[in-house]
Design a protein around this motif. Sequence first.
Motif, PDB file in Angstrom:
ATOM      1  N   ALA A  87      59.180  57.971  24.251  1.00 23.93           N
ATOM      2  CA  ALA A  87      58.118  56.963  24.340  1.00 23.93           C
ATOM      3  C   ALA A  87      58.527  55.648  23.691  1.00 23.93           C
ATOM      4  N   ASP A  88      59.205  55.704  22.546  1.00 24.06           N
ATOM      5  CA  ASP A  88      59.606  54.459  21.885  1.00 24.06           C
ATOM      6  C   ASP A  88      60.629  53.694  22.717  1.00 24.06           C
ATOM      7  N   GLU A  89      61.529  54.401  23.384  1.00 26.69           N
ATOM      8  CA  GLU A  89      62.501  53.736  24.253  1.00 26.69           C
ATOM      9  C   GLU A  89      61.805  53.168  25.494  1.00 26.69           C
ATOM     10  N   LEU A  90      60.821  53.882  26.010  1.00 24.14           N
ATOM     11  CA  LEU A  90      60.067  53.378  27.151  1.00 24.14           C
ATOM     12  C   LEU A  90      59.331  52.098  26.786  1.00 24.14           C
ATOM     13  N   ARG A  91      58.756  52.041  25.599  1.00 19.02           N
ATOM     14  CA  ARG A  91      58.104  50.806  25.140  1.00 19.02           C
ATOM     15  C   ARG A  91      59.117  49.661  25.046  1.00 19.02           C
ATOM     16  N   GLU A  92      60.312  49.951  24.548  1.00 18.97           N
ATOM     17  CA  GLU A  92      61.365  48.920  24.471  1.00 18.97           C
ATOM     18  C   GLU A  92      61.747  48.431  25.867  1.00 18.97           C
ATOM     19  N   LEU A  93      61.811  49.339  26.836  1.00 22.90           N
ATOM     20  CA  LEU A  93      62.148  48.959  28.207  1.00 22.90           C
ATOM     21  C   LEU A  93      61.053  48.089  28.820  1.00 22.90           C
ATOM     22  N   ILE A  94      59.796  48.400  28.507  1.00 17.94           N
ATOM     23  CA  ILE A  94      58.684  47.565  28.964  1.00 17.94           C
ATOM     24  C   ILE A  94      58.808  46.178  28.343  1.00 17.94           C
ATOM     25  N   ASP A  95      59.085  46.143  27.041  1.00 16.09           N
ATOM     26  CA  ASP A  95      59.260  44.858  26.345  1.00 16.09           C
ATOM     27  C   ASP A  95      60.363  44.033  27.002  1.00 16.09           C
ATOM     28  N   GLN A  96      61.478  44.672  27.311  1.00 17.54           N
ATOM     29  CA  GLN A  96      62.610  43.966  27.919  1.00 17.54           C
ATOM     30  C   GLN A  96      62.256  43.451  29.307  1.00 17.54           C
ATOM     31  N   SER A  97      61.577  44.272  30.111  1.00 18.30           N
ATOM     32  CA  SER A  97      61.190  43.858  31.447  1.00 18.30           C
ATOM     33  C   SER A  97      60.253  42.653  31.377  1.00 18.30           C
ATOM     34  N   TYR A  98      59.286  42.725  30.493  1.00 18.14           N
ATOM     35  CA  TYR A  98      58.344  41.618  30.282  1.00 18.14           C
ATOM     36  C   TYR A  98      59.098  40.352  29.862  1.00 18.14           C
ATOM     37  N   ASP A  99      59.983  40.481  28.875  1.00 23.63           N
ATOM     38  CA  ASP A  99      60.726  39.326  28.357  1.00 23.63           C
ATOM     39  C   ASP A  99      61.581  38.665  29.438  1.00 23.63           C
ATOM     40  N   VAL A 100      62.235  39.477  30.269  1.00 20.92           N
ATOM     41  CA  VAL A 100      63.071  38.929  31.341  1.00 20.92           C
ATOM     42  C   VAL A 100      62.211  38.122  32.313  1.00 20.92           C
ATOM     43  N   VAL A 101      61.067  38.669  32.676  1.00 15.09           N
ATOM     44  CA  VAL A 101      60.184  37.983  33.614  1.00 15.09           C
ATOM     45  C   VAL A 101      59.642  36.692  33.001  1.00 15.09           C
ATOM     46  N   VAL A 102      59.228  36.742  31.741  1.00 19.12           N
ATOM     47  CA  VAL A 102      58.689  35.545  31.079  1.00 19.12           C
ATOM     48  C   VAL A 102      59.751  34.455  30.989  1.00 19.12           C
ATOM     49  N   ARG A 103      60.987  34.819  30.657  1.00 18.24           N
ATOM     50  CA  ARG A 103      62.062  33.821  30.544  1.00 18.24           C
ATOM     51  C   ARG A 103      62.314  33.097  31.861  1.00 18.24           C
ATOM     52  N   LYS A 104      62.065  33.765  32.977  1.00 16.96           N
ATOM     53  CA  LYS A 104      62.302  33.147  34.286  1.00 16.96           C
ATOM     54  C   LYS A 104      61.127  32.303  34.765  1.00 16.96           C
ATOM     55  N   LEU A 105      60.003  32.375  34.069  1.00 17.45           N
ATOM     56  CA  LEU A 105      58.848  31.573  34.463  1.00 17.45           C
ATOM     57  C   LEU A 105      59.069  30.118  34.077  1.00 17.45           C
ATOM     58  N   PRO A 106      58.501  29.195  34.851  1.00 19.12           N
ATOM     59  CA  PRO A 106      58.524  27.796  34.408  1.00 19.12           C
ATOM     60  C   PRO A 106      57.793  27.688  33.064  1.00 19.12           C
ATOM     61  N   LYS A 107      58.216  26.795  32.229  1.00 19.70           N
ATOM     62  CA  LYS A 107      57.601  26.673  30.900  1.00 19.70           C
ATOM     63  C   LYS A 107      56.093  26.505  30.973  1.00 19.70           C
ATOM     64  N   SER A 108      55.606  25.844  31.989  1.00 19.95           N
ATOM     65  CA  SER A 108      54.165  25.607  32.128  1.00 19.95           C
ATOM     66  C   SER A 108      53.384  26.900  32.388  1.00 19.95           C
ATOM     67  N   LYS A 109      54.064  27.954  32.872  1.00 22.57           N
ATOM     68  CA  LYS A 109      53.391  29.219  33.181  1.00 22.57           C
ATOM     69  C   LYS A 109      53.630  30.294  32.127  1.00 22.57           C
ATOM     70  N   ARG A 110      54.465  30.017  31.140  1.00 18.59           N
ATOM     71  CA  ARG A 110      54.748  31.008  30.098  1.00 18.59           C
ATOM     72  C   ARG A 110      53.549  31.146  29.164  1.00 18.59           C
ATOM     73  N   PRO A 111      53.217  32.406  28.826  1.00 19.52           N
ATOM     74  CA  PRO A 111      52.088  32.598  27.910  1.00 19.52           C
ATOM     75  C   PRO A 111      52.415  32.123  26.512  1.00 19.52           C
ATOM     76  N   THR A 112      51.414  31.700  25.796  1.00 19.52           N
ATOM     77  CA  THR A 112      51.585  31.325  24.392  1.00 19.52           C
ATOM     78  C   THR A 112      50.972  32.422  23.547  1.00 19.52           C
ATOM     79  N   GLY A 113      51.620  32.728  22.433  1.00 25.46           N
ATOM     80  CA  GLY A 113      51.072  33.738  21.541  1.00 25.46           C
ATOM     81  C   GLY A 113      51.822  34.975  21.470  1.00 25.46           C
TER      82      GLY A 113
END
Length: 113
Positions: A87-113
Amino acid sequence: MNEADLLKYCLAKPGAWQDEPWEGDIVAKVADKIFAFLGSASVGLKCGANRAEADELVLIYPEDVAASAYIGRYGWNTIKLDGAVPADELRELIDQSYDVVVRKLPKSKRPTG
């Protein structure tokens, strides 16, 4: 980790929201991009920049991780829930997937917080 816990974890991410782009298929998105395909027995996540990187996880968990249909060549894997992936590795994989997607978003669409 069960389906409800998985959805709760994904939706706790900044800017994350639940969508159903295809009848019966739940996904977690940030802005307008999917970072997790949520199933009752599996989750689809971006696990590498390409198939070779994503295959590293397949080699570790060959019974529980496979290239995702149609999008696997882009580094997406399907991971069985309640399988050998802790489960802890699965959470890390979710975090990584989220981070990759956020990094590819235009800055105007990236979430704050």
